[in-house]
Structure formats: C-alpha cells, structure tokens
Design a protein around this motif. Sequence first.
Motif, PDB file in Angstrom:
ATOM      1  N   PHE A 187      -9.065  12.156  -8.109  1.00  0.00           N
ATOM      2  CA  PHE A 187      -9.280  12.092  -6.662  1.00  0.00           C
ATOM      3  C   PHE A 187     -10.764  11.806  -6.411  1.00  0.00           C
ATOM      4  CE2 PHE A 187      -9.871  14.545  -2.577  1.00  0.00           C
ATOM      5  CZ  PHE A 187      -9.194  13.638  -1.785  1.00  0.00           C
ATOM      6  N   ASN A 188     -11.051  10.689  -5.772  1.00  0.00           N
ATOM      7  CA  ASN A 188     -12.438  10.286  -5.480  1.00  0.00           C
ATOM      8  C   ASN A 188     -13.298  10.016  -6.725  1.00  0.00           C
ATOM      9  OD1 ASN A 188     -12.170  10.241  -2.731  1.00  0.00           O
ATOM     10  ND2 ASN A 188     -12.748  12.387  -2.475  1.00  0.00           N
ATOM     11  N   ASN A 189     -12.674   9.834  -7.895  1.00  0.00           N
ATOM     12  CA  ASN A 189     -13.461   9.479  -9.079  1.00  0.00           C
ATOM     13  C   ASN A 189     -12.907   8.179  -9.672  1.00  0.00           C
ATOM     14  OD1 ASN A 189     -14.630   9.197 -11.625  1.00  0.00           O
ATOM     15  ND2 ASN A 189     -14.820  11.405 -11.911  1.00  0.00           N
ATOM     16  N   LYS A 190     -13.459   7.063  -9.197  1.00  0.00           N
ATOM     17  CA  LYS A 190     -12.929   5.752  -9.591  1.00  0.00           C
ATOM     18  C   LYS A 190     -13.080   5.505 -11.080  1.00  0.00           C
ATOM     19  CE  LYS A 190     -12.840   2.984  -5.432  1.00  0.00           C
ATOM     20  NZ  LYS A 190     -13.368   1.900  -4.629  1.00  0.00           N
ATOM     21  N   GLY A 236       0.818  -1.208   0.000  1.00  0.00           N
ATOM     22  CA  GLY A 236       0.000   0.000   0.000  1.00  0.00           C
ATOM     23  C   GLY A 236       0.850   1.254   0.000  1.00  0.00           C
ATOM     24  N   ILE A 237       0.213   2.378  -0.252  1.00  0.00           N
ATOM     25  CA  ILE A 237       0.908   3.664  -0.258  1.00  0.00           C
ATOM     26  C   ILE A 237       1.583   3.878   1.106  1.00  0.00           C
ATOM     27  CG2 ILE A 237      -1.212   4.921   0.423  1.00  0.00           C
ATOM     28  CD1 ILE A 237      -0.114   7.283  -1.295  1.00  0.00           C
ATOM     29  N   SER A 253      -7.821   8.559   1.154  1.00  0.00           N
ATOM     30  CA  SER A 253      -8.596   8.266  -0.062  1.00  0.00           C
ATOM     31  C   SER A 253      -7.830   7.322  -0.981  1.00  0.00           C
ATOM     32  CB  SER A 253      -8.967   9.569  -0.768  1.00  0.00           C
ATOM     33  OG  SER A 253      -8.636   9.519  -2.117  1.00  0.00           O
ATOM     34  N   VAL A 254      -6.501   7.496  -1.066  1.00  0.00           N
ATOM     35  CA  VAL A 254      -5.683   6.571  -1.862  1.00  0.00           C
ATOM     36  C   VAL A 254      -5.721   5.184  -1.218  1.00  0.00           C
ATOM     37  CG1 VAL A 254      -3.354   6.036  -2.694  1.00  0.00           C
ATOM     38  CG2 VAL A 254      -4.166   8.400  -2.716  1.00  0.00           C
ATOM     39  N   MET A 255      -5.579   5.163   0.105  1.00  0.00           N
ATOM     40  CA  MET A 255      -5.613   3.879   0.822  1.00  0.00           C
ATOM     41  C   MET A 255      -6.925   3.139   0.577  1.00  0.00           C
ATOM     42  SD  MET A 255      -3.911   4.660   4.533  1.00  0.00           S
ATOM     43  CE  MET A 255      -2.136   4.734   4.757  1.00  0.00           C
ATOM     44  N   ASN A 256      -8.009   3.892   0.535  1.00  0.00           N
ATOM     45  CA  ASN A 256      -9.323   3.266   0.341  1.00  0.00           C
ATOM     46  C   ASN A 256      -9.499   2.677  -1.053  1.00  0.00           C
ATOM     47  OD1 ASN A 256      -9.999   3.885   2.957  1.00  0.00           O
ATOM     48  ND2 ASN A 256     -11.009   5.811   2.430  1.00  0.00           N
ATOM     49  N   ASN A 257      -8.694   3.155  -2.007  1.00  0.00           N
ATOM     50  CA  ASN A 257      -8.740   2.590  -3.364  1.00  0.00           C
ATOM     51  C   ASN A 257      -7.856   1.356  -3.499  1.00  0.00           C
ATOM     52  OD1 ASN A 257     -10.597   4.148  -4.813  1.00  0.00           O
ATOM     53  ND2 ASN A 257      -9.127   5.821  -4.994  1.00  0.00           N
TER      54      ASN A 257
END
Length: 198
Positions: A74-77, A10-11, A153-157
């Motif tokens: 950012f926040n747009n999968k 992960g990041i 937010s990166v972690m959540n992706n």
Amino acid sequence: MKTLVGLTGGIGSGKTTIANFFKELGVPIYIADTEAKALMNRSKVIKRKLIALFGDNAYQNEKLNRDFLSKQIFNNKDLLQKMNAIVHPKVASHFKRWVKKQEAPYVISEAAILFENGSYKKYDYIITVTAPEEVRLKRVMSRDNSSKEKVKSVMNNQWKDEEKIKLSDYVIQNINLEEAKAQVLQIHQNLLQKLQKD
C-alpha cells in the motif's frame, strides 16, 4: 495461432462481470488475478522469493498472508513492482499453457494492469471496461469493505481510462448491466466475423 483478447479496466469497473458475460457465450476466460493468487499459494519458487522480499510474515499457516502483503505494498510502488516481477512471469507462462488447451476461436485474459505492465502488446485485441469514478468507488468500498482512501490509492496506481481507451480496440461502458451485456454480444459477434475473414 489462437487469437488472444485482453480484457482490462480500472478497479471497480466490473471486469469480472463482463468476463462472465463472455463466458456465457462460450468464450474461455482466464482471470489473471485469481490465477496469480493460486500460484502464490502453490508455487514453491514464488513462495521462496516472496519470503525473501517480505520476510516470514508473507505466509501464515502455509497460506499467503494477503492482509500483510497488501499493507506492505500500500503506497509503496517499489515493493509492488518487485512483487509483480516475481509473480507475473509465472502467471504469463501458466497462461500460455492454458491457451494451448482451449478449443474456442478466441480466448480472453482478464487482467487489471495490462497497460501498466506493458503486457497489452501481447494481445491481438484489447477490450477496456469503464465506469464513472464515483460508481467504481462505491462498488469497491461495498465489495471489499475498503476505505475511500485505500480505493483511491489503487486507482492512482492505475492508468486513467482516457489513456487506456486510446490503445483499446473496444470499450464497454459498464453502468447498466443490460446495456453492458448487449455491448458484449456485439463485440463477440464482431470478433467472430473478423476471425472468419483472417
């Protein structure tokens, strides 16, 4: 056939640090993220497609406008997936050409989203680098001058470590550098032994 090892995590887990330890042992390292950025600046095809996807602001003075792009995805999968669909195939074919030129018994490709994009299936072995979330947050916030929200937010992706570990051949706990380095050496020797048997 060259043995391919995927290195992921992960990041903020410290993949690049770990990759550099392997490099010191003479293992050729391919950093997918660095190559992707280079290709996004170099490849006319990628450039054309990214401008079609994001508009003219995707590039500024002939250079990739990274700030603009990261704000867009950012926040747009959906946009993130579309961008990856443009860039990843090019990186994959660049990697194949690179592998052919290497002489070592095995090579490592360091990539953040091996599991997320399904490319982990292409590797003979997978090494996952882990570190506690708090440690990773601190590292990335100080490294990239990022907000906690942005890092989260990166972690959540990205997949959770537990999910990655289930599919990994080796796991490196990267909290203490000396210990991490010792783990790298162990894995290196283990891989060389396995490859001699094959």
